[in-house]
Design a protein around this motif. Structure first.
Motif, short mmCIF file in Angstrom:
data_model
loop_
_atom_site.label_atom_id
_atom_site.label_comp_id
_atom_site.label_asym_id
_atom_site.label_seq_id
_atom_site.Cartn_x
_atom_site.Cartn_y
_atom_site.Cartn_z
N ALA A 123 0.72 -1.09 0.09
CA ALA A 123 0.02 -0.07 0.07
C ALA A 123 0.82 1.04 -0.01
N LEU A 124 2.03 1.29 0.92
CA LEU A 124 2.71 2.59 0.97
C LEU A 124 3.45 2.90 -0.34
N VAL A 125 4.03 1.60 -1.01
CA VAL A 125 5.11 1.74 -2.08
C VAL A 125 4.14 2.01 -3.22
N ALA A 126 2.80 1.70 -3.28
CA ALA A 126 1.94 2.09 -4.52
C ALA A 126 1.92 3.56 -4.68
N GLU A 127 1.78 4.36 -3.42
CA GLU A 127 1.73 6.08 -3.87
C GLU A 127 2.84 6.36 -4.73
N PRO A 128 4.10 6.38 -3.97
CA PRO A 128 5.43 6.74 -4.53
C PRO A 128 5.37 6.20 -5.95
N LEU A 129 5.31 4.93 -6.29
CA LEU A 129 5.34 4.28 -7.60
C LEU A 129 4.51 4.99 -8.62
N PHE A 130 3.11 5.60 -8.16
CA PHE A 130 2.38 5.96 -9.12
C PHE A 130 2.53 7.58 -9.24
N LEU A 162 9.65 6.68 -2.07
CA LEU A 162 9.57 5.34 -2.55
C LEU A 162 10.24 4.46 -1.35
N LEU A 163 11.64 4.64 -0.92
CA LEU A 163 12.18 3.96 -0.38
C LEU A 163 11.89 4.14 1.22
N ALA A 164 11.31 5.55 1.32
CA ALA A 164 11.11 5.63 2.63
C ALA A 164 9.57 4.79 3.02
N PHE A 165 8.72 4.81 1.94
CA PHE A 165 7.40 4.04 2.18
C PHE A 165 7.62 2.61 2.32
N ALA A 166 8.83 2.25 1.65
CA ALA A 166 8.81 0.70 1.69
C ALA A 166 9.42 0.46 3.12
N LEU A 167 10.28 1.31 3.81
CA LEU A 167 10.66 0.97 5.13
C LEU A 167 9.66 1.36 6.11
N ASP A 168 8.69 2.06 5.73
CA ASP A 168 7.57 2.56 6.64
C ASP A 168 6.58 1.27 6.87
N ALA A 169 6.50 0.42 5.88
CA ALA A 169 5.86 -0.94 6.35
C ALA A 169 6.00 -1.49 7.38
N ILE A 170 7.31 -1.61 7.76
CA ILE A 170 7.83 -2.11 9.10
C ILE A 170 6.97 -1.17 10.31
N ALA A 171 7.37 0.20 10.01
CA ALA A 171 6.89 0.98 11.13
C ALA A 171 5.31 1.14 11.38
#
Length: 433
Positions: A20-27, A274-283
């Motif tokens: 879900a988090l990566v979808a936003e910066p990808l698009f 994009l990278l921040a949102f990927a890491l934020d998944a664990i957060a």
């Protein structure tokens, strides 16, 4: 690192949250690519300026997601399911009210806000157009934040994944049609985003309404509960203001460096996001697990989960750093960058990559403390880390865009120190509903 039952719980929440988090910066990267190919470098810079304003508005209201996740998960851990849903419903009403207020306040101020970035006339005109149209999607954006917080607090990160992928895929398709097909210019990109955000918000409203009906929770707003939701989010607002000061200062400095520097900075920012949102998944998993376990009174489980998630954050940061280094030669071509922008972007991607392991720890501990309801400390830590960043940013203003990204690294290191010191102590481990 062997997989344990605790890892499986983290992954159950983090993997869908990652999607879900990566979808936003990808698009959003797709939006930049569409605008870059269809409208040129000036439009990419305008999108970067308007995007910075919109990101500030959304991030100032991120407490709608984070605060709701913390309160709902804590009530869920304590077994108070009806109260958990009431907190979520009040958060959504607060989101709608703030969204309408944002339109009323920011619409007339749009030219002034864009002017603060020092963009040239061609960029400013397009940035104002994009910003004003995008404001119409503000209520939808904020409802998505609140609805996401409700479902995450209920330990459901799958539904937000489905909504995110669907809405952002629609956003990319509409942007391509409006910009490249109908030739609406940068306004087409804004309209595509507004439509996609509004439809995503409608899905969340339906999902929360169904859950409320199952529990017999009324959907009407509780004025006292709405006020409490706003009050509880004030400290998170201070924390977020500090984050946005850092990122806005960097955007202003990049804008004053020149058109090519701004374009390189804007693209690198989207990669970093994009990278921040990927890491934020664990957060996100940290918020939900911490709130639930402290609500249930289990301090030992909270400590153990935090330690494990920090390990996941470090290794995830290492993997992302290697991916950026590997993808570095091809990224400029995705945005049709001219030679000067390409040269700057290739240089900037080195510090973007090298700070990822630090980001991994910072985002995890930030999420854990949010889930614990330790917002007051996060607010003060935000103030001190911002004060550490600003001198480094000012020093970088005359040294180029690579130095600017190194200044952002100083900020991340300051956050690492403040969050690690707090997590090592006992003050944030408050139990109960």
């Amino acid at each position: 690192m062997p997989i344990t039952s605790r890892d499986r719980e983290i992954l159950r929440l983090a993997v869908p949250a990652f999607g879900a988090l990566v979808a936003e910066p990808l698009f959003l990267l797709a939006d930049y690519a569409i605008v870059g190919h269809g409208l040129g470098t000036a439009a990419v810079g305008a999108l970067g300026v308007a995007g910075a304003v919109l990101a500030t508005l959304v991030n100032l209201c991120v407490f709608l997601a984070y605060g709701t996740t913390a309160s709902v998960s804590r009530q869920t851990g304590a077994g108070n399911h009806d109260q958990a849903m009431r907190s979520g419903v009040n958060g959504i009403w607060l989101a709608l009210a703030i969204g309408v207020a944002v339109i009323a306040v920011v619409w007339p101020l749009a030219p002034t806000l864009v002017e603060l970035f020092g963009a040239n006339p061609a960029q400013s005109e397009q940035a104002v157009t994009y910003l004003r149209i995008s404001l119409l999607g503000a209520p939808g954006m904020l409802v998505v934040l609140a609805g996401t917080g409700v479902l995450r607090g209920l330990q459901d990160t799958v539904t937000p994944l489905v909504v995110a992928v669907g809405s952002f895929a629609l956003n990319a398709a509409l942007n391509a049609w409006f910009v490249l097909g109908l030739h609406w210019g940068i306004a087409g990109s804004a309209w595509g985003t507004v439509l996609a955000q509004t439809l995503g918000a409608a899905v969340y409203l339906v999902a929360v309404a169904r859950g409320a009906r199952r529990l017999g929770t009324p959907l009407t707003p509780d004025p006292r509960g709405v006020r409490q939701a706003g009050t509880a989010g004030f400290a998170l607002l201070i924390r977020t203001v500090c984050l946005r000061i850092v990122l806005l200062a960097a955007t202003v400095i990049a804008t004053r460096m020149g058109e090519a520097e701004l374009a390189a900075y804007a693209i690198a920012t989207q990669v970093w996001t994009l990278l921040a949102f990927a890491l934020d998944a664990i957060a996100i998993a940290g918020q939900a697990i911490t709130g639930r376990s402290l609500g249930a009174g289990d301090v030992a489980a909270t400590r153990a989960a935090t330690k494990r998630m920090v390990q996941w954050g470090i290794w995830s940061g290492v993997v992302l750093a290697l991916l950026v280094i590997a993808a570095r030669p091809v990224l400029p071509g995705l945005f049709d960058a001219d030679p000067h922008v390409t040269e700057l972007l290739l240089a900037v991607l080195w510090p973007v990559a090298l700070f990822q392991p630090v980001c991994g720890v910072v985002f995890v501990l930030d999420g854990v403390l949010i889930g614990a309801g330790d917002q007051r400390y996060l607010a003060w830590a935000g103030v001190w880390t911002t004060l550490a960043y600003l001198p480094a940013a000012l020093a970088a203003s005359g040294l180029g865009v690579v130095a600017l990204w190194c200044a952002l690294g100083v900020w991340m290191l300051a956050r690492l120190v403040t969050l690690t010191l707090r997590a090592a102590g006992p003050a944030w481990l408050v139990t109960g509903a």
